[in-house]
Motif scaffolding. Structure first.
Motif, PDB file in Angstrom:
ATOM      1  N   LYS A  63       2.459  -0.960  -0.391  1.00  0.00           N
ATOM      2  CA  LYS A  63       3.778  -1.080  -1.012  1.00  0.00           C
ATOM      3  C   LYS A  63       4.790  -0.258  -0.222  1.00  0.00           C
ATOM      4  N   ALA A  64       6.047  -0.697  -0.286  1.00  0.00           N
ATOM      5  CA  ALA A  64       7.128   0.002   0.404  1.00  0.00           C
ATOM      6  C   ALA A  64       8.440  -0.291  -0.319  1.00  0.00           C
ATOM      7  N   LEU A  65       9.490   0.437   0.041  1.00  0.00           N
ATOM      8  CA  LEU A  65      10.796   0.192  -0.577  1.00  0.00           C
ATOM      9  C   LEU A  65      11.241  -1.239  -0.338  1.00  0.00           C
ATOM     10  N   ASP A  66      11.047  -1.699   0.888  1.00  0.00           N
ATOM     11  CA  ASP A  66      11.331  -3.093   1.219  1.00  0.00           C
ATOM     12  C   ASP A  66       9.990  -3.831   1.263  1.00  0.00           C
ATOM     13  N   GLN A  67       9.649  -4.464   0.164  1.00  0.00           N
ATOM     14  CA  GLN A  67       8.326  -5.062   0.032  1.00  0.00           C
ATOM     15  C   GLN A  67       8.087  -6.203   1.027  1.00  0.00           C
ATOM     16  N   ILE A  72       2.920  -9.165   4.811  1.00  0.00           N
ATOM     17  CA  ILE A  72       1.853  -9.723   5.642  1.00  0.00           C
ATOM     18  C   ILE A  72       0.540  -8.963   5.459  1.00  0.00           C
ATOM     19  N   LEU A  73       0.626  -7.724   4.992  1.00  0.00           N
ATOM     20  CA  LEU A  73      -0.573  -6.906   4.795  1.00  0.00           C
ATOM     21  C   LEU A  73      -1.254  -7.178   3.456  1.00  0.00           C
ATOM     22  N   ASN A  74      -0.558  -7.895   2.576  1.00  0.00           N
ATOM     23  CA  ASN A  74      -1.075  -8.123   1.228  1.00  0.00           C
ATOM     24  C   ASN A  74      -1.423  -9.592   1.014  1.00  0.00           C
ATOM     25  N   PRO A  75      -2.714  -9.925   0.944  1.00  0.00           N
ATOM     26  CA  PRO A  75      -3.115 -11.327   0.704  1.00  0.00           C
ATOM     27  C   PRO A  75      -2.539 -11.829  -0.616  1.00  0.00           C
ATOM     28  N   VAL A  76      -2.027 -13.057  -0.582  1.00  0.00           N
ATOM     29  CA  VAL A  76      -1.418 -13.647  -1.775  1.00  0.00           C
ATOM     30  C   VAL A  76      -2.441 -14.374  -2.608  1.00  0.00           C
ATOM     31  N   GLY A  77      -3.221 -15.240  -1.964  1.00  0.00           N
ATOM     32  CA  GLY A  77      -4.293 -15.950  -2.661  1.00  0.00           C
ATOM     33  C   GLY A  77      -3.825 -17.060  -3.568  1.00  0.00           C
ATOM     34  N   ASP A  78      -2.639 -17.651  -3.327  1.00  0.00           N
ATOM     35  CA  ASP A  78      -2.146 -18.731  -4.184  1.00  0.00           C
ATOM     36  C   ASP A  78      -3.054 -19.951  -4.159  1.00  0.00           C
ATOM     37  N   THR A 117     -12.685   5.770  -0.727  1.00  0.00           N
ATOM     38  CA  THR A 117     -11.455   4.972  -0.817  1.00  0.00           C
ATOM     39  C   THR A 117     -10.217   5.852  -0.643  1.00  0.00           C
ATOM     40  N   GLU A 118     -10.281   7.102  -1.116  1.00  0.00           N
ATOM     41  CA  GLU A 118      -9.145   8.010  -0.948  1.00  0.00           C
ATOM     42  C   GLU A 118      -8.914   8.333   0.526  1.00  0.00           C
ATOM     43  N   GLU A 119     -10.009   8.525   1.254  1.00  0.00           N
ATOM     44  CA  GLU A 119      -9.881   8.808   2.683  1.00  0.00           C
ATOM     45  C   GLU A 119      -9.316   7.613   3.443  1.00  0.00           C
ATOM     46  N   ILE A 120      -9.713   6.409   3.039  1.00  0.00           N
ATOM     47  CA  ILE A 120      -9.198   5.197   3.689  1.00  0.00           C
ATOM     48  C   ILE A 120      -7.709   5.037   3.404  1.00  0.00           C
ATOM     49  N   GLU A 121      -7.283   5.338   2.186  1.00  0.00           N
ATOM     50  CA  GLU A 121      -5.861   5.265   1.833  1.00  0.00           C
ATOM     51  C   GLU A 121      -5.020   6.166   2.740  1.00  0.00           C
ATOM     52  N   LYS A 122      -5.469   7.400   2.902  1.00  0.00           N
ATOM     53  CA  LYS A 122      -4.719   8.347   3.726  1.00  0.00           C
ATOM     54  C   LYS A 122      -4.693   7.906   5.184  1.00  0.00           C
ATOM     55  N   ALA A 123      -5.842   7.397   5.681  1.00  0.00           N
ATOM     56  CA  ALA A 123      -5.917   6.965   7.081  1.00  0.00           C
ATOM     57  C   ALA A 123      -4.990   5.778   7.336  1.00  0.00           C
ATOM     58  N   LEU A 124      -4.930   4.823   6.400  1.00  0.00           N
ATOM     59  CA  LEU A 124      -4.062   3.660   6.561  1.00  0.00           C
ATOM     60  C   LEU A 124      -2.587   4.056   6.498  1.00  0.00           C
ATOM     61  N   GLU A 125      -2.250   4.942   5.581  1.00  0.00           N
ATOM     62  CA  GLU A 125      -0.866   5.395   5.488  1.00  0.00           C
ATOM     63  C   GLU A 125      -0.433   6.069   6.789  1.00  0.00           C
ATOM     64  N   LYS A 134       8.651   4.244   9.306  1.00  0.00           N
ATOM     65  CA  LYS A 134       9.129   5.617   9.284  1.00  0.00           C
ATOM     66  C   LYS A 134       8.880   6.213   7.898  1.00  0.00           C
ATOM     67  N   GLU A 135       9.040   7.521   7.798  1.00  0.00           N
ATOM     68  CA  GLU A 135       8.814   8.204   6.521  1.00  0.00           C
ATOM     69  C   GLU A 135       9.710   7.648   5.421  1.00  0.00           C
ATOM     70  N   THR A 136      10.904   7.213   5.793  1.00  0.00           N
ATOM     71  CA  THR A 136      11.859   6.720   4.791  1.00  0.00           C
ATOM     72  C   THR A 136      11.432   5.395   4.157  1.00  0.00           C
ATOM     73  N   ALA A 137      10.424   4.756   4.744  1.00  0.00           N
ATOM     74  CA  ALA A 137       9.947   3.486   4.168  1.00  0.00           C
ATOM     75  C   ALA A 137       9.147   3.714   2.891  1.00  0.00           C
ATOM     76  N   ASN A 138       8.729   4.969   2.687  1.00  0.00           N
ATOM     77  CA  ASN A 138       7.939   5.317   1.487  1.00  0.00           C
ATOM     78  C   ASN A 138       6.713   4.402   1.336  1.00  0.00           C
ATOM     79  N   ILE A 139       5.883   4.389   2.361  1.00  0.00           N
ATOM     80  CA  ILE A 139       4.656   3.583   2.334  1.00  0.00           C
ATOM     81  C   ILE A 139       3.680   4.144   1.307  1.00  0.00           C
ATOM     82  N   PHE A 140       3.132   3.234   0.519  1.00  0.00           N
ATOM     83  CA  PHE A 140       2.134   3.631  -0.486  1.00  0.00           C
ATOM     84  C   PHE A 140       0.959   2.658  -0.406  1.00  0.00           C
ATOM     85  N   VAL A 141      -0.238   3.183  -0.125  1.00  0.00           N
ATOM     86  CA  VAL A 141      -1.429   2.349   0.064  1.00  0.00           C
ATOM     87  C   VAL A 141      -2.436   2.628  -1.050  1.00  0.00           C
TER      88      VAL A 141
END
Length: 266
Positions: A63-67, A72-78, A117-125, A134-141
């Motif tokens: 997730k980010a401020l501008d979703q 492209i990183l989030n599968p939709v699965g429609d 899973t916590e370690e993977i979250e931090k590594a991906l972020e 950039k930091e201002t994008a407020n990336i949340f994984v």
């Protein structure tokens, strides 16, 4: 007549020995050395964080401020709207390959084997911030296991594989989802076959002992195999309880008495 009496005695001994003791059918008993309480006072959190294995399916969302920038990183699965939850997890999730990697859009192959899973979250972020944002994008994984899959075999109601959509499942919950252990199942020695990086190991649980809640294997892990062995009484093919044993003896006596009466009339 002596031979018939001897046969009756032998059969009675065999049937009585086949009875399953009541104490072998009761869960969570306070046994010698255990604390006399419903839950042990010294019960502490003993479950270690789960570390990702080969063939696990990870649900990864960014997730980010501008979703739109992370869509492209989030599968939709429609295209899988009619699929079951397990099927959707398979199609939309990221499968850990034999090398311990997951392949993500724009990021390529990322090794996750042996990480929590916590370690993977931090590594991906960190990777996203270093390479794309950039930091201002407020990336949340967020990274979660796409269901907890396990298999139960042996003396259970419905042997087979199950997928539970929760982060933590204890041995009683796992068994409840495949059917209760019947009277002929060995509750004193339930086997947990667990996969480790160095191979599989077998662990033993006594479900009749309240101290099972203190076991490091009380909570199951993904890909565990639960095996409930049959009691030896089942192989004898006789009564499971004292009442059924008495009924069996009565039936045998009735047949023998009828046979003796018929023989005496000849």
């Amino acid at each position: 007549m002596k031979q018939i009496r001897l046969l009756i005695i032998v059969l009675s001994c065999v049937i009585v020995s086949s009875c399953i003791p009541h104490k072998d059918t009761i869960y969570l008993q306070v046994k010698e050395g255990a604390i006399n309480d419903t839950i042990p006072n010294n019960l502490s959190e003993i479950q270690k964080p789960y570390r990702v294995q080969v063939n696990d399916i990870l649900n990864i969302r960014v997730k980010a401020l501008d979703q739109e920038t992370v869509s492209i990183l989030n599968p939709v699965g429609d295209e899988n709207l009619n699929a079951t939850s397990a099927e959707r997890a398979f199609f939309d999730g990221f499968i850990v390959d034999v090398h311990g990697n997951v392949r993500m859009p724009t990021l390529g192959y990322i090794n996750v084997l042996g990480f929590t899973t916590e370690e993977i979250e931090k590594a991906l972020e960190q990777k996203l911030l270093e390479e794309q944002f950039k930091e201002t994008a407020n990336i949340f994984v967020t990274v979660k296991l796409a269901g907890l899959r396990y298999t139960a075999n042996g003396e259970v109601g419905s042997p087979g594989s199950q997928v539970l959509y929760t982060e933590r499942v204890n041995i009683f919950e796992a068994i409840a989802n495949v059917g209760e252990i019947p009277v002929t199942g060995n509750k004193k020695d339930v086997l947990i076959i667990r996969q480790y990086p160095q191979g599989q190991q077998i662990h033993h649980l006594d479900l009749t002992d309240i101290r099972v809640m203190q076991s490091p294997y009380y909570y199951i892990q993904p890909n565990d195999i639960i095996y409930v062995k049959p009691l030896k009484q089942k192989s004898l093919g006789t009564g499971e309880t004292a009442l059924s044993s008495i009924a069996a003896i009565a039936s045998i006596l009735s047949l023998l008495t009828t046979g003796v009466l018929l023989y005496s009339r000849l």
